[in-house]
Motif scaffolding. Sequence first.
Motif, PDB file in Angstrom:
ATOM      1  N   VAL A  76       0.866  -1.181   0.000  1.00  8.76           N
ATOM      2  CA  VAL A  76       0.000   0.000   0.000  1.00  8.76           C
ATOM      3  C   VAL A  76       0.904   1.232   0.000  1.00  8.76           C
ATOM      4  O   VAL A  76       1.869   1.294   0.770  1.00  8.76           O
ATOM      5  N   GLU A  77       0.588   2.181  -0.865  1.00 10.87           N
ATOM      6  CA  GLU A  77       1.433   3.374  -0.960  1.00 10.87           C
ATOM      7  C   GLU A  77       0.582   4.623  -1.108  1.00 10.87           C
ATOM      8  O   GLU A  77      -0.436   4.631  -1.820  1.00 10.87           O
ATOM      9  N   PHE A  78       0.999   5.665  -0.423  1.00  7.17           N
ATOM     10  CA  PHE A  78       0.399   6.985  -0.570  1.00  7.17           C
ATOM     11  C   PHE A  78       1.504   7.965  -0.933  1.00  7.17           C
ATOM     12  O   PHE A  78       2.598   7.936  -0.358  1.00  7.17           O
ATOM     13  N   SER A  79       1.210   8.846  -1.886  1.00  8.66           N
ATOM     14  CA  SER A  79       2.173   9.877  -2.261  1.00  8.66           C
ATOM     15  C   SER A  79       1.420  11.151  -2.599  1.00  8.66           C
ATOM     16  O   SER A  79       0.222  11.121  -2.899  1.00  8.66           O
ATOM     17  N   GLY A  80       2.106  12.255  -2.515  1.00 11.96           N
ATOM     18  CA  GLY A  80       1.459  13.522  -2.825  1.00 11.96           C
ATOM     19  C   GLY A  80       2.421  14.671  -2.706  1.00 11.96           C
ATOM     20  O   GLY A  80       3.568  14.524  -2.270  1.00 11.96           O
ATOM     21  N   ALA A  81       1.947  15.842  -3.137  1.00  5.05           N
ATOM     22  CA  ALA A  81       2.760  17.051  -3.079  1.00  5.05           C
ATOM     23  C   ALA A  81       1.857  18.250  -2.832  1.00  5.05           C
ATOM     24  O   ALA A  81       0.709  18.288  -3.299  1.00  5.05           O
ATOM     25  N   TYR A  82       2.376  19.184  -2.079  1.00  8.67           N
ATOM     26  CA  TYR A  82       1.729  20.488  -1.908  1.00  8.67           C
ATOM     27  C   TYR A  82       2.682  21.495  -2.522  1.00  8.67           C
ATOM     28  O   TYR A  82       3.767  21.738  -1.996  1.00  8.67           O
ATOM     29  N   GLN A  83       2.283  22.053  -3.649  1.00 10.53           N
ATOM     30  CA  GLN A  83       3.228  22.816  -4.467  1.00 10.53           C
ATOM     31  C   GLN A  83       2.567  24.088  -4.976  1.00 10.53           C
ATOM     32  O   GLN A  83       1.347  24.132  -5.183  1.00 10.53           O
ATOM     33  N   GLY A  84       3.398  25.099  -5.189  1.00 14.15           N
ATOM     34  CA  GLY A  84       2.887  26.373  -5.680  1.00 14.15           C
ATOM     35  C   GLY A  84       3.796  26.991  -6.712  1.00 14.15           C
ATOM     36  O   GLY A  84       4.993  26.702  -6.771  1.00 14.15           O
ATOM     37  N   SER A  85       3.216  27.864  -7.546  1.00 18.02           N
ATOM     38  CA  SER A  85       3.948  28.502  -8.640  1.00 18.02           C
ATOM     39  C   SER A  85       3.589  29.973  -8.694  1.00 18.02           C
ATOM     40  O   SER A  85       2.423  30.350  -8.493  1.00 18.02           O
ATOM     41  N   ASN A  86       4.593  30.819  -9.000  1.00 11.85           N
ATOM     42  CA  ASN A  86       4.330  32.251  -9.104  1.00 11.85           C
ATOM     43  C   ASN A  86       3.638  32.627 -10.409  1.00 11.85           C
ATOM     44  O   ASN A  86       3.429  33.801 -10.689  1.00 11.85           O
TER      45      ASN A  86
END
Length: 942
Positions: free
Chosen positions: A514-524
Motif C-alpha cells: 500500500v502506498e500513498f504519495s502527494g505534493a503540496y506545491q505552488g507557482s508564481n
Amino acid sequence: MKLKPTLYILSTLALVTVANPLIAQQKDTVTTKTEVISFKTAARPIGYGFQPKNYTTGAISSVHGEEFRDAFNIRIGNALLGRLPGLTIRQNGFEPGASSTSLTIRGTNTYGFSNAPLVMLDGFMSDFDQLVPEEIEDISILKDASATAVYGLRAANGVVLVTTKIGKIQPLAINFSTQYGFQNPVSTPRFLDSYSYAFLLNEARRNDGLGELYTSSDLQTFSSKSDPINFANVDWYNEVFRNAAPQSNTNLNFKGGTSIVRYFASLNALVSDGLYKNFGDDNEESSNSKYSRLNFRSNIDISLNKNLSAQLNLGAGVEDKKNPGELTTINTINLLDRITPNSFPVRLANGSLAGNNLLSNPVGDLLSTGFSTSNSTTLQASFRLNQVLDMITPGLKASAAISFNSFFSGLSNKRKTYARFSTGTTSTQFGQNTSLVGTEGVQSQLSNNAVQALLTYNRVFGKHDVSAMTVFNSDYFLINKAYPGTNAAGNDIPYKTNGVSTRVTYVNNEKYIVEFSGAYQGSNAFAKGKRYGFTPAGSVGWIISKENFLKDSKVIEFLKLRGSYGFVGNENIGGLRFGYAQRYPFVDGYIFTGTSKLGAITEGQRANPNLTWEKEKKSNIGFEMNFANGFGLAMDVFQNNRFDILDRPNTTIPAILGYNGLPETNLGKVKNKGLEALLSYHSNEAKKLRFNFNAQASYNENEIVFNDELTQINKARITTGMPIGYGFGLEAIGFFTDADVNNNAIARPIGLIIKPGDIKYRDIGGPLGVPDGIIDDNDSTPIGNYNLPDWTFSLQTGVSYKAVDLNLIFQGVTGINLNLSGNRYYAFQNNGKVSEIALNRWTPETAATATYPRLSSSDNTNNFNRFSSFWRRDASYIKLRSAEIGYTIPASALKKLRLQKTRLFINGTNLFSLDHLEEADVEALGGYPALRTVSLGLNLHF
C-alpha cells in the motif's frame, strides 16, 4: 521498401518494462533495509529516490545507458526510439546542431500549451538531450499518478528521470571507445529536369488558356543539353549537397573508488559534418558545414565519516556549429525547392556566378555571402550532503542539496553580398561584391537554480516493511532570451516553484503493498491565494507469486498486480503570463495640435484572477510476470482525465460585453486512455548461443470532452468529441469531368473557373446544415489524425554466439497521417518547379488512371492546394532504427596489453523503412533530409 497491411497485424505484438523480482532477503525482527545501490539488479528510480523493483506499484519503464549505445545519434532522445513503452518521440529536423526531439508520455493529454514531460537529471529539473549514453546510468519514465504525484504541478505530462553514472568501490577501470562513420540522406526530392519542366509547363499553360512558353526547338535543346548556359539544366540539390558526410564519436571514462572516495569521470567528443559541399575549401570567406560537441562529466562521492557523505556532480557541454551562408538550412532549402532547373546555370562561361533579379544563386549564397557560427555552453552542477541518522532511529536518513544549471548560446554572423549575372548576349549584373561585415549576438540564455532537503526512512519490523520520504524543493529559472518549452520569449522575472512532497510505502509479509504519495506545491505563475495546490495519489500491489498456491510453482517465478489512482497538475498552461493581472498597454493617443499624437493607454486583454493550473485524474491497472523459462510479460491499462485547460470563453461570455480580448479561462477538458504491453525473452546466459527479444506496444486514444469553441455552421467542424490535433479539411472525391464542369449542380468554389481535371470536393453543408452548392471552409470535415500515432511498437532482439553478437531494433507506428504541401508536391506553385509526383497528372487521355490533378501554371489556391484528403498520406511505418554486429576479442589474446575486454563493431541507424509513402521519407517531407548513419567502432576496457 513499402509496407502493406501486415503493419497492422504486427502492431498487435504484445506488450512497461518487466520487473525482475528481487531475491527475498532474510530479515530479523527489527532490521534496517539494505541500501540499494545497483539499479540494474535491485532497484528502480521512483522520483526523489529508489525503490526495490518488486515493491513498486507505479507504472514505470526504464532503460540502461549501456542498452542504447548502439544508436549513433547526436541527440539522446533519438536513441530512445523504440526502447520505452509509453514514450513517443518526434524528431524535429535532422540537420546536425539544429535538430531536437519532442517527447510525450502516454500520448496527448491536453490541447493546451504543452504536452512535454518534466525532465529531472540527477534529481533536478534540467535538459538531457545533449548527454551521451556513456555518462548515463539509466533513464526512466514515470507514467501514472503513483509515480508522478510527488512532482505536483509539473507531473501531469509524465516525468523523465535521468541518472548519470557514479563511482563504485573497485580498482580503477578505464574505458575507451571510438567510432567513425558516414551519414547520407535517406531520400532527396525528385524534381524533374529542364526538358520535362519545360514540356509540362507548356501543358500547364495550355490548360490555363495561355500560349506555350517554350518552342519545339527549345525543348530539343533542353533534351540534347547542347547549350548549358542559355538552356541550363541544373540539379540544384546535387550542386549544393554531397552524398555522404563523416561523423565521429570518441569517449574516455574512468570509474573506481575506495571506501573514502568514489569517482566517475567522462570526456566525450562528437564531430558531425553537414551534407553541404565543402564551400569553405573553395572560398576562405565561406565555411564548411560542421557541428561539434565536447561533453565532460565528473561525479564524486566522498565519505566524510561513517555517517556523513558528500556528492558533487558536474556536467558540462560545449557545442559549436558553423555553416556557409546562414546558420540553418531553411532558407537555402526553400530556394532549392523553388528554383527551376533552367532558371540559369551555376556559372557563366567566364566563371561568373549566374542569377537574375528574382532569385539568387544557391551555390553563390553558400560560397560568397559569408558564414555563420554559434557557440553554446551548458553547465549542470549539484552538491549534496547525505547524513545517516541511525543515532535517532535506525533507517532514518537526511540529505540537503543545491543545484545550478546554466545555458548560453551566442551567434556570430559574417555577412557580405556578391554579384551575379544574367544569361544572354547582354548580361545584366544583380548585386554587388562587398566585404565581410560581422555581427555578434545572443541566441538564448537561461539559468536554473534549486535547493532541496530530503528525509527518508526505511525499516523492517518482522513482516512489516515501512518506507517513507519527505522532500522540500524550491527552484526557479530565469529566461533572458528564449527557453524551449515555455510560453515566454524573454523575461527577467524568474519562474518560481516551491513545494513539499511525500511518499509512504507499507509492505506486509512481502506480498501486500500500500502506498500513498502527494505534493503540496505552488507557482508564481498564478495569483496570490491561488498559487498552491495538493496532488495526492494512492496505489496498491499484490505479489501473488508469494502466495502459497504459487510459491512453489515451476512455471511462474514472479507475478504482481498493481493499481493506482490520483491527481496531478500541469502549471505550464501557456497564455499570457500573469494573466491574472489586468494590463493597460500604451497605444497611439489623440492629436490636440499639429500632427503629433500624445500617448495613451487602453484596457488590454481582460484579466482572470482565478487562473489555475491544468489538473488531471490518473488511473492505472497493471501486472508484471516472469516465467521460469525466461519469458516475461507485463501490461498496463490507463485513463487520464485532464480538466481546467486554458481556453477562450467564446460562447460562455457574450461578445456584447465588448472586451478588448476575452479573458483566458480554465474551461477545457480532455480524456485520454490506452494500454501498454511488453513481451520479453532471455535465454540462458551460460550457453554459447544466446538469444533475447523485447516486443513492446502502446496504444493511445484521446478525446476533447469540452472546448469552448466558436459556433460552427457545419457541425462536422466541431472539435469537441474529436481527438486532439485531428485534421479538418475538404474531402476530395475525385476529379472534375467534362460533364461535371457543365453541371452547375455540382459544388465548386465561388469565383473560380473549374476545368476538367481539377480536384472535386464533397459539398457537406451551408448555413442550414445542408449542401449549398458552394465549396468553402464550411465544408471542412475530419479527414485524418495529424498529431501523434495511435499505436507505437518496437522489437528489440539480439543473438550472440561465443564472441560474436548481433543486436537489432525495429520501431514503428500506425494510426497517423501526414499532409503533402509546398513546392516539392505542388507543381509550378509560386513560379516553382515540378517533381515526379506530377507525372501521373490528369489529362483527357489519363482521366481514368490519373492520381494528380491537371497542371496549372497559376497559383490555384482556391482549389488545387486546399488542405484536403487529396494530399493526405498514411504515415504508418516500420523502421530498422539501429543494427549492430560486434566481435569481442578473447581476454587471453590481450593479456600482454593489460586489456580486460576489446570489442570491434559495426553499427547503423535509420537503415531502412517499410511504409506507404512513395514521395519522400515519412519523417522528412520537407527541409533537411533524413539521415542514415553507418560506422565502425572500437571499445577498449582496461
